[in-house]
Write a protein that holds these residues in place. Structure first.
Motif, short mmCIF file in Angstrom:
data_model
loop_
_atom_site.label_atom_id
_atom_site.label_comp_id
_atom_site.label_asym_id
_atom_site.label_seq_id
_atom_site.Cartn_x
_atom_site.Cartn_y
_atom_site.Cartn_z
N SER A 27 34.86 107.25 -59.43
CA SER A 27 33.97 107.67 -60.51
C SER A 27 32.51 107.71 -60.08
N SER A 28 32.24 107.39 -58.81
CA SER A 28 30.86 107.34 -58.34
C SER A 28 30.52 108.48 -57.40
N PHE A 29 31.30 109.54 -57.46
CA PHE A 29 31.12 110.65 -56.52
C PHE A 29 29.69 111.14 -56.48
N ARG A 30 29.05 111.23 -57.65
CA ARG A 30 27.73 111.84 -57.73
C ARG A 30 26.69 111.05 -56.94
N PHE A 31 26.97 109.79 -56.61
CA PHE A 31 26.02 108.98 -55.88
C PHE A 31 26.16 109.11 -54.36
N TYR A 32 27.19 109.80 -53.91
CA TYR A 32 27.46 109.90 -52.49
C TYR A 32 26.80 111.13 -51.87
N ASN A 33 26.27 110.94 -50.68
CA ASN A 33 25.91 112.07 -49.85
C ASN A 33 27.20 112.58 -49.22
N MET A 34 27.39 113.89 -49.26
CA MET A 34 28.63 114.47 -48.76
C MET A 34 28.33 115.39 -47.58
N ALA A 35 29.28 115.50 -46.68
CA ALA A 35 29.05 116.34 -45.50
C ALA A 35 30.38 116.86 -44.96
N TRP A 36 30.26 117.93 -44.21
CA TRP A 36 31.38 118.45 -43.43
C TRP A 36 31.02 118.31 -41.96
N TYR A 37 31.96 117.76 -41.20
CA TYR A 37 31.86 117.67 -39.76
C TYR A 37 33.01 118.48 -39.16
N ARG A 38 32.89 118.76 -37.87
CA ARG A 38 34.00 119.41 -37.17
C ARG A 38 34.11 118.86 -35.77
N GLN A 39 35.33 118.96 -35.25
CA GLN A 39 35.59 118.51 -33.88
C GLN A 39 36.51 119.50 -33.22
N ALA A 40 36.01 120.12 -32.17
CA ALA A 40 36.80 121.04 -31.36
C ALA A 40 37.45 120.26 -30.22
N PRO A 41 38.55 120.78 -29.67
CA PRO A 41 39.22 120.07 -28.57
C PRO A 41 38.27 119.78 -27.42
N GLY A 42 38.25 118.54 -26.98
CA GLY A 42 37.43 118.15 -25.85
C GLY A 42 35.96 117.97 -26.15
N LYS A 43 35.60 118.08 -27.42
CA LYS A 43 34.19 117.97 -27.80
C LYS A 43 34.00 116.83 -28.80
N GLN A 44 32.76 116.40 -28.94
CA GLN A 44 32.44 115.36 -29.91
C GLN A 44 32.39 115.94 -31.32
N ARG A 45 32.63 115.07 -32.29
CA ARG A 45 32.52 115.48 -33.68
C ARG A 45 31.05 115.78 -33.97
N GLU A 46 30.81 116.89 -34.66
CA GLU A 46 29.44 117.28 -34.95
C GLU A 46 29.27 117.60 -36.43
N LEU A 47 28.05 117.37 -36.91
CA LEU A 47 27.72 117.68 -38.29
C LEU A 47 27.61 119.20 -38.46
N VAL A 48 28.27 119.71 -39.49
CA VAL A 48 28.20 121.14 -39.80
C VAL A 48 27.21 121.39 -40.94
N ALA A 49 27.41 120.66 -42.04
CA ALA A 49 26.56 120.84 -43.22
C ALA A 49 26.62 119.58 -44.06
N ALA A 50 25.53 119.31 -44.76
CA ALA A 50 25.46 118.13 -45.61
C ALA A 50 24.77 118.48 -46.92
N ILE A 51 25.16 117.75 -47.96
CA ILE A 51 24.52 117.91 -49.26
C ILE A 51 24.30 116.52 -49.84
N GLY A 52 23.06 116.23 -50.20
CA GLY A 52 22.73 114.93 -50.72
C GLY A 52 23.15 114.75 -52.16
N SER A 53 23.04 113.51 -52.63
CA SER A 53 23.40 113.23 -54.02
C SER A 53 22.50 114.01 -54.98
N GLY A 54 21.31 114.36 -54.53
CA GLY A 54 20.38 115.14 -55.36
C GLY A 54 20.51 116.63 -55.19
N GLY A 55 21.39 117.05 -54.27
CA GLY A 55 21.63 118.46 -54.09
C GLY A 55 20.95 119.11 -52.90
#
Length: 118
Positions: A27-55
């Motif tokens: 029930s506290s979703f709106r307070f979380y910063n949310m993001a999408w990361y991705r990881q390609a084979p043999g590579k480190q996980r990287e940030l793709v996009a993020a959206i803060g609790s304020g938008g």
């Protein structure tokens, strides 16, 4: 505790589009910063996009102008619209939730495969 479930991955041709969705429990979703990361084979996980609790949003340089992150606090979802996909976008995409507290999280989904290939 937050549980995240991604959906929407798949195989798409170069230049095509996909929309990823992440559904969050709790029930506290709106307070979380949310993001999408991705990881390609043999590579480190990287940030793709993020959206803060304020938008506020930010994007990796490699996806600016092609990807759009959005959230719906009423539905507890965060989406990633991906357009003009390239083979180098191929990766497992992960949803992430974080409130920035040292004693909590971050939380990760199980990941969804995106493959861009002709």
């Amino acid at each position: 505790q937050v549980q995240l479930v991604e959906s929407g991955g798949g195989l798409v041709q170069p230049g095509g589009s996909l929309r990823l969705s992440c559904a969050a429990s709790g029930s506290s979703f709106r307070f979380y910063n949310m993001a999408w990361y991705r990881q390609a084979p043999g590579k480190q996980r990287e940030l793709v996009a993020a959206i803060g609790s304020g938008g506020s949003t930010n994007y990796a340089d490699s996806v600016k102008g092609r990807f759009t992150i959005s959230r719906d606090n009423a539905q507890n979802t965060v989406d990633l619209q991906m357009n003009s996909l390239k083979p180098e976008d191929t990766a497992v995409y992960y949803c992430n939730a974080d409130r920035g507290f040292a004693w909590e999280g971050p939380y990760w989904g199980q990941g969804t495969q995106v493959t861009v290939s002709s």
